[in-house]
Design a protein around this motif. Structure first.
Motif, PDB file in Angstrom:
ATOM      1  N   SER A 156      14.375   4.505  -4.460  1.00  0.00           N
ATOM      2  CA  SER A 156      13.313   3.818  -4.099  1.00  0.00           C
ATOM      3  C   SER A 156      13.369   2.506  -3.712  1.00  0.00           C
ATOM      4  CB  SER A 156      12.415   3.920  -5.569  1.00  0.00           C
ATOM      5  OG  SER A 156      11.839   5.217  -5.786  1.00  0.00           O
ATOM      6  N   SER A 157      14.393   2.005  -3.012  1.00  0.00           N
ATOM      7  CA  SER A 157      14.755   0.857  -2.677  1.00  0.00           C
ATOM      8  C   SER A 157      13.665   0.150  -1.884  1.00  0.00           C
ATOM      9  CB  SER A 157      15.957   0.703  -1.839  1.00  0.00           C
ATOM     10  OG  SER A 157      15.892   1.787  -0.706  1.00  0.00           O
ATOM     11  N   GLU A 158      12.866   0.934  -1.048  1.00  0.00           N
ATOM     12  CA  GLU A 158      11.833   0.596  -0.137  1.00  0.00           C
ATOM     13  C   GLU A 158      10.635  -0.064  -1.268  1.00  0.00           C
ATOM     14  OE1 GLU A 158      10.429  -1.078   2.890  1.00  0.00           O
ATOM     15  OE2 GLU A 158      11.998   0.499   3.268  1.00  0.00           O
ATOM     16  N   HIS A 159      10.385   0.756  -2.438  1.00  0.00           N
ATOM     17  CA  HIS A 159       9.312   0.351  -3.270  1.00  0.00           C
ATOM     18  C   HIS A 159       9.881  -1.073  -3.962  1.00  0.00           C
ATOM     19  CE1 HIS A 159       8.326   4.311  -2.559  1.00  0.00           C
ATOM     20  NE2 HIS A 159       7.050   4.118  -3.408  1.00  0.00           N
ATOM     21  N   TRP A 160      10.979  -1.189  -4.406  1.00  0.00           N
ATOM     22  CA  TRP A 160      11.780  -2.438  -5.014  1.00  0.00           C
ATOM     23  C   TRP A 160      11.562  -3.565  -4.117  1.00  0.00           C
ATOM     24  CZ3 TRP A 160      17.020   0.618  -6.319  1.00  0.00           C
ATOM     25  CH2 TRP A 160      16.785   1.421  -7.163  1.00  0.00           C
ATOM     26  N   ARG A 161      11.778  -3.379  -2.761  1.00  0.00           N
ATOM     27  CA  ARG A 161      11.823  -4.398  -1.894  1.00  0.00           C
ATOM     28  C   ARG A 161      10.392  -5.232  -1.750  1.00  0.00           C
ATOM     29  NH1 ARG A 161      16.045  -2.056   1.168  1.00  0.00           N
ATOM     30  NH2 ARG A 161      14.499  -0.886   2.477  1.00  0.00           N
ATOM     31  N   ILE A 206      -1.712   0.597 -10.292  1.00  0.00           N
ATOM     32  CA  ILE A 206      -1.138  -0.070 -11.488  1.00  0.00           C
ATOM     33  C   ILE A 206      -0.189   0.911 -12.166  1.00  0.00           C
ATOM     34  CG2 ILE A 206      -1.678  -0.699 -14.011  1.00  0.00           C
ATOM     35  CD1 ILE A 206      -4.400  -1.878 -13.033  1.00  0.00           C
ATOM     36  N   GLU A 207      -0.486   1.929 -12.143  1.00  0.00           N
ATOM     37  CA  GLU A 207       0.326   2.951 -12.841  1.00  0.00           C
ATOM     38  C   GLU A 207       1.711   3.290 -11.989  1.00  0.00           C
ATOM     39  OE1 GLU A 207      -1.558   6.746 -13.078  1.00  0.00           O
ATOM     40  OE2 GLU A 207      -3.019   6.166 -14.499  1.00  0.00           O
ATOM     41  N   GLU A 208       1.600   3.075 -10.666  1.00  0.00           N
ATOM     42  CA  GLU A 208       2.800   3.046  -9.876  1.00  0.00           C
ATOM     43  C   GLU A 208       3.635   1.953  -9.904  1.00  0.00           C
ATOM     44  OE1 GLU A 208       4.009   5.270  -7.247  1.00  0.00           O
ATOM     45  OE2 GLU A 208       2.630   6.638  -8.555  1.00  0.00           O
ATOM     46  N   VAL A 209       3.146   0.685 -10.054  1.00  0.00           N
ATOM     47  CA  VAL A 209       3.857  -0.591 -10.419  1.00  0.00           C
ATOM     48  C   VAL A 209       4.657  -0.327 -11.767  1.00  0.00           C
ATOM     49  CG1 VAL A 209       3.542  -3.235 -11.011  1.00  0.00           C
ATOM     50  CG2 VAL A 209       2.048  -1.846  -9.029  1.00  0.00           C
ATOM     51  N   ASP A 210       3.831  -0.080 -12.588  1.00  0.00           N
ATOM     52  CA  ASP A 210       4.576   0.133 -13.993  1.00  0.00           C
ATOM     53  C   ASP A 210       5.548   1.168 -13.617  1.00  0.00           C
ATOM     54  OD1 ASP A 210       2.932  -1.439 -15.071  1.00  0.00           O
ATOM     55  OD2 ASP A 210       1.631  -0.011 -16.181  1.00  0.00           O
ATOM     56  N   GLN A 211       5.888   2.174 -13.109  1.00  0.00           N
ATOM     57  CA  GLN A 211       6.875   3.237 -12.897  1.00  0.00           C
ATOM     58  C   GLN A 211       8.134   2.405 -12.141  1.00  0.00           C
ATOM     59  OE1 GLN A 211       7.251   5.968 -14.254  1.00  0.00           O
ATOM     60  NE2 GLN A 211       9.036   6.360 -13.427  1.00  0.00           N
ATOM     61  N   ILE A 212       7.478   1.664 -11.148  1.00  0.00           N
ATOM     62  CA  ILE A 212       8.533   0.908 -10.355  1.00  0.00           C
ATOM     63  C   ILE A 212       9.091  -0.022 -11.166  1.00  0.00           C
ATOM     64  CG2 ILE A 212       8.831  -0.382  -8.519  1.00  0.00           C
ATOM     65  CD1 ILE A 212       6.556   0.795  -7.037  1.00  0.00           C
ATOM     66  N   ILE A 269       0.875  -1.138   0.109  1.00  0.00           N
ATOM     67  CA  ILE A 269       0.019  -0.131   0.035  1.00  0.00           C
ATOM     68  C   ILE A 269       1.034   1.348  -0.122  1.00  0.00           C
ATOM     69  CG2 ILE A 269      -0.172   0.494   2.305  1.00  0.00           C
ATOM     70  CD1 ILE A 269      -3.245   0.504  -0.068  1.00  0.00           C
ATOM     71  N   VAL A 270       2.132   0.977   0.170  1.00  0.00           N
ATOM     72  CA  VAL A 270       3.146   2.184   0.090  1.00  0.00           C
ATOM     73  C   VAL A 270       3.331   2.818  -1.027  1.00  0.00           C
ATOM     74  CG1 VAL A 270       5.084   0.966  -0.192  1.00  0.00           C
ATOM     75  CG2 VAL A 270       5.264   2.913   1.220  1.00  0.00           C
ATOM     76  N   THR A 271       3.074   2.200  -1.947  1.00  0.00           N
ATOM     77  CA  THR A 271       2.974   2.620  -3.392  1.00  0.00           C
ATOM     78  C   THR A 271       1.894   3.789  -3.596  1.00  0.00           C
ATOM     79  OG1 THR A 271       1.503   0.948  -4.205  1.00  0.00           O
ATOM     80  CG2 THR A 271       4.267   0.679  -4.543  1.00  0.00           C
ATOM     81  N   LEU A 272       0.845   3.791  -2.837  1.00  0.00           N
ATOM     82  CA  LEU A 272      -0.218   4.523  -2.817  1.00  0.00           C
ATOM     83  C   LEU A 272       0.146   5.894  -2.254  1.00  0.00           C
ATOM     84  CD1 LEU A 272      -3.247   2.128  -2.393  1.00  0.00           C
ATOM     85  CD2 LEU A 272      -2.672   3.211  -4.581  1.00  0.00           C
ATOM     86  N   SER A 273       1.151   6.180  -1.772  1.00  0.00           N
ATOM     87  CA  SER A 273       1.522   7.300  -0.720  1.00  0.00           C
ATOM     88  C   SER A 273       1.247   8.468  -1.342  1.00  0.00           C
ATOM     89  CB  SER A 273       3.220   7.171  -0.473  1.00  0.00           C
ATOM     90  OG  SER A 273       3.735   7.024  -1.574  1.00  0.00           O
ATOM     91  N   GLY A 274       1.168   8.514  -2.876  1.00  0.00           N
ATOM     92  CA  GLY A 274       0.802   9.694  -3.300  1.00  0.00           C
ATOM     93  C   GLY A 274      -0.650   9.960  -3.722  1.00  0.00           C
ATOM     94  N   GLY A 275      -1.418   9.078  -3.584  1.00  0.00           N
ATOM     95  CA  GLY A 275      -2.798   9.117  -3.838  1.00  0.00           C
ATOM     96  C   GLY A 275      -3.576   9.844  -2.842  1.00  0.00           C
TER      97      GLY A 275
END
Length: 274
Positions: free
Chosen positions: A135-140, A118-124, A43-49
């Protein structure tokens, strides 16, 4: 049944439901904290939402308010203070309205939240493994999703061809993150980060289905707690209403009894004079 007996029974049941109210409130508070601060969750990938932040902040505040309101309810019921009980009932109405607002946002914005994820995952995937990206936290988190869900990429392993690091390699064919491999990772010789490997023993399934299932399960859990809390609040409101009525009736009966005792004492005085 005497009003005093009814008051004791209503106080008991109100405190029992208030205890359940506190437990559910703390659970909702925990959901808000988890969404806002847990860095190990996807859910951290939604931090900008902004929508998800609104939902998380709403759950966070509702959980805190529930605890405070429960304290007011306990004191009001135990001490039989009608003002505190009425204040308690007013707060219950406010909390229900707040829950309905959060639920409404969650349901209305559900598709928007999924698309944003979905957009965040594609960007990661594009920036994964890029030095200095920060963005190492996102990668993990993405590695954890791919490893435990046995998937690779959002819509398939070929999506990793869009990765900046892989596309910059002279021979980037069959290069994937180690979390994509279904066995031990055949590390790249010159990759000091140990994040990539080269081979064909990878998961072919994309991760989108797993992500959507994860969102659905957690969303249903939040909605389930929300519905349970609303049901408990309705019962609390009804019990509080009956408690106020019986406290008033108890006070009236007590006044009548005192008046009868006073009249009896006066009559006894007159009989003595006679």
């Amino acid at each position: 049944m005497k009003a005093e007996d009814k008051v004791q029974i209503l106080k008991f049941f109100l405190m029992v439901f208030n205890g359940v109210f506190v437990i559910l409130g703390l659970a909702i508070f925990g959901c808000g904290v988890w969404i806002l601060f847990d860095k190990s969750s996807f859910i951290v990938t939604l931090s900008g939402g902004s929508s998800m932040k609104t939902v998380a902040a709403g759950l966070f505040v509702i959980g805190l308010v529930v605890f405070g309101v429960s304290c007011i309810g306990y004191v009001g019921a135990y001490k039989e203070i009608r003002f505190l009980i009425m204040l308690y009932m007013g707060f219950l109405i406010v909390i229900v309205l707040g829950q309905l607002f959060v639920t409404f946002v969650l349901l209305i914005k559900r598709k928007e939240i999924t698309n944003f994820l979905i957009e965040e995952v594609d960007q990661i995937i594009v920036t994964y493994g890029t030095m200095g990206n920060g963005s190492s936290e996102h990668w993990r988190v993405l590695d954890a999703v791919q490893h435990y869900s046995n998937c690779c990429g959002r819509n398939g392993s070929t999506q990793w061809e869009n990765n900046t690091f892989i596309s910059s390699l002279p021979d980037g064919e069959d290069v994937y993150p180690c979390s994509c491999f279904n066995g031990s990772c055949p590390f790249l010789p010159n990759d000091t980060s140990l994040m990539f490997g080269k081979g064909s023993s990878i998961y072919q399934k994309g991760c989108q289905e797993s992500i959507e299932v994860w969102l659905s399960e957690n969303g249903l859990a939040i909605l389930g707690m929300d519905a349970g809390l609303v049901l408990i609040q309705i019962l609390q409101f009804v019990l509080s209403l009956y408690l106020i009525q019986n406290i008033r009736r108890k006070a009236k009966q007590k006044r009548l009894l005192n008046n009868q005792e006073d009249n009896s004492a006066v009559n006894d005085g007159y009989e003595h004079l006679d």
